[in-house]
Design a protein around this motif. Structure first.
Motif, mmCIF file in Angstrom:
data_model
loop_
_atom_site.group_PDB
_atom_site.id
_atom_site.type_symbol
_atom_site.label_atom_id
_atom_site.label_comp_id
_atom_site.label_asym_id
_atom_site.label_seq_id
_atom_site.Cartn_x
_atom_site.Cartn_y
_atom_site.Cartn_z
ATOM 1 N N VAL A 10 0.844 -1.196 0.000
ATOM 2 C CA VAL A 10 0.000 0.000 0.000
ATOM 3 C C VAL A 10 0.885 1.253 0.000
ATOM 4 O O VAL A 10 0.650 2.209 -0.744
ATOM 5 N N VAL A 14 0.899 4.432 -2.598
ATOM 6 C CA VAL A 14 0.727 5.835 -2.181
ATOM 7 C C VAL A 14 1.908 6.659 -2.690
ATOM 8 O O VAL A 14 1.747 7.762 -3.218
ATOM 9 N N ARG A 80 -8.839 -0.793 3.981
ATOM 10 C CA ARG A 80 -8.270 -0.707 2.632
ATOM 11 C C ARG A 80 -8.111 0.756 2.273
ATOM 12 O O ARG A 80 -8.979 1.580 2.596
ATOM 13 N N LEU A 81 -7.021 1.088 1.616
ATOM 14 C CA LEU A 81 -6.802 2.434 1.114
ATOM 15 C C LEU A 81 -6.850 2.313 -0.402
ATOM 16 O O LEU A 81 -6.120 1.506 -0.987
ATOM 17 N N LEU A 82 -7.726 3.088 -1.034
ATOM 18 C CA LEU A 82 -7.947 2.933 -2.473
ATOM 19 C C LEU A 82 -7.921 4.283 -3.166
ATOM 20 O O LEU A 82 -8.458 5.274 -2.637
ATOM 21 N N LEU A 108 -8.788 9.639 -2.559
ATOM 22 C CA LEU A 108 -8.186 8.558 -1.773
ATOM 23 C C LEU A 108 -9.222 8.141 -0.733
ATOM 24 O O LEU A 108 -9.667 8.963 0.066
ATOM 25 N N ASP A 232 -4.316 -3.887 -2.890
ATOM 26 C CA ASP A 232 -3.452 -2.704 -3.000
ATOM 27 C C ASP A 232 -4.298 -1.472 -3.339
ATOM 28 O O ASP A 232 -5.524 -1.570 -3.443
ATOM 29 N N ILE A 233 -3.655 -0.307 -3.546
ATOM 30 C CA ILE A 233 -4.478 0.907 -3.655
ATOM 31 C C ILE A 233 -5.255 0.988 -4.968
ATOM 32 O O ILE A 233 -6.148 1.800 -5.117
#
Ligand SMILES: [Zn+2]
Length: 280
Positions: A10, A14, A80-82, A108, A232-233
């Protein structure tokens, strides 16, 4: 639960897609995600700030801002970071949205069905008060490197079982259940050995196993399991799970020796998988 390799994946996303951009607006839905401070503290701390870098310590994603503060994201169980194009329909459980400057217009998202995750803006000069557990974090085997001597020092005189010690974030930062089981298997060590009973050769094997398992898992983009939602993002899955030798393989034949079945035992409320023949 995302561990070091998943958070590192992640972080790389970023770094590639978000660093250098300004946060033009912030929306906070569920307040539990910002429970350490408040909805308004997050909005005030992020709005207008530019993300200068993407760092990681253990399972903590840390992004210094041009205001002098830092953004901390912890995924915990299911966070989760997307990154998504502005206007894309948001998934259920999207608790924080950061609108990003630049073109194409993107957002984000912090999405977290189980709501154990956290998004915080803190002052790094005041980390002992604002994020005390971050200040007390142990050695990160990838970010800091972990030498045999360091690991020997960490294990010496510890009348604790090996696996809980590896899971203790104040000792080694970033290792969770998956990578502890895989590292112990690769090092041919049982989870219930006393930490201070290891010979120097065994300490060397454990150090090499922890570093190599984590490094390979980072290269594979982490592990995406059927019962977790780690991605993943960009929403892509990791594939290190196809290399797991013991984790979640209870009852199956050991791939390493081909002569015993993987066993699963409960230890301190968490499951441990190991091969009784390879790890004796
Ligand atoms: Zn085996």
């Amino acid at each position: 639960m995302p561990e070091l390799p998943e958070v590192e994946t992640v972080r790389r996303g970023v770094q590639a897609q978000v660093v250098g951009r300004r946060i033009t607006a912030v929306e906070v839905g569920r307040e539990r995600t910002v429970r350490r401070t408040s909805r308004q503290a997050l909005i005030d701390g992020l709005t207008g700030a530019t993300i200068l870098a993407a760092n990681r310590r253990g399972k903590y994603l840390l992004c210094p801002l041009d205001t002098g503060d830092e953004l901390m994201v912890h995924l915990r169980m299911s966070g989760r970071l997307l990154v998504a194009a502005a206007g894309t329909p948001r998934p259920a459980h999207t608790h924080v949205v950061m609108h990003l400057s630049g073109s194409p217009r993107q957002e984000l998202w912090f999405v977290d069905p189980r709501t154990f995750g956290e998004v915080v803006v803190f002052d790094p000069a005041n980390v002992d008060v604002e994020l005390p557990e971050l200040a007390r974090l142990g050695v990160d085997p990838i970010a800091d490197g972990l030498t045999r001597t360091q690991l020997a020092t960490l294990l010496a005189g510890r009348r604790r079982l090996l696996k809980p010690l590896l899971l203790d974030q104040h000792v080694v930062a970033g290792v969770g259940n998956i990578y502890a089981d895989e590292s112990l298997h690769r090092a041919r060590l049982r989870h219930d050995r006393l930490a201070d009973s290891l010979t120097s050769r065994e300490v060397g094997r454990l150090r090499d196993a922890v570093v190599s398992v984590l490094t390979e898992a980072v290269e594979a983009g982490g592990s995406t399991l059927t019962d977790t939602q780690y991605v993943d993002i960009e929403g892509g899955q990791g594939w290190f799970q196809v290399h797991h030798r013991v984790y979640d393989r209870a009852g199956q034949r050991c791939i390493t020796c081909g002569k015993a079945d993987i066993q699963r035992v409960m230890m301190g409320g968490r499951s441990t998988c190991f091969c009784p023949r390879c790890q004796h």
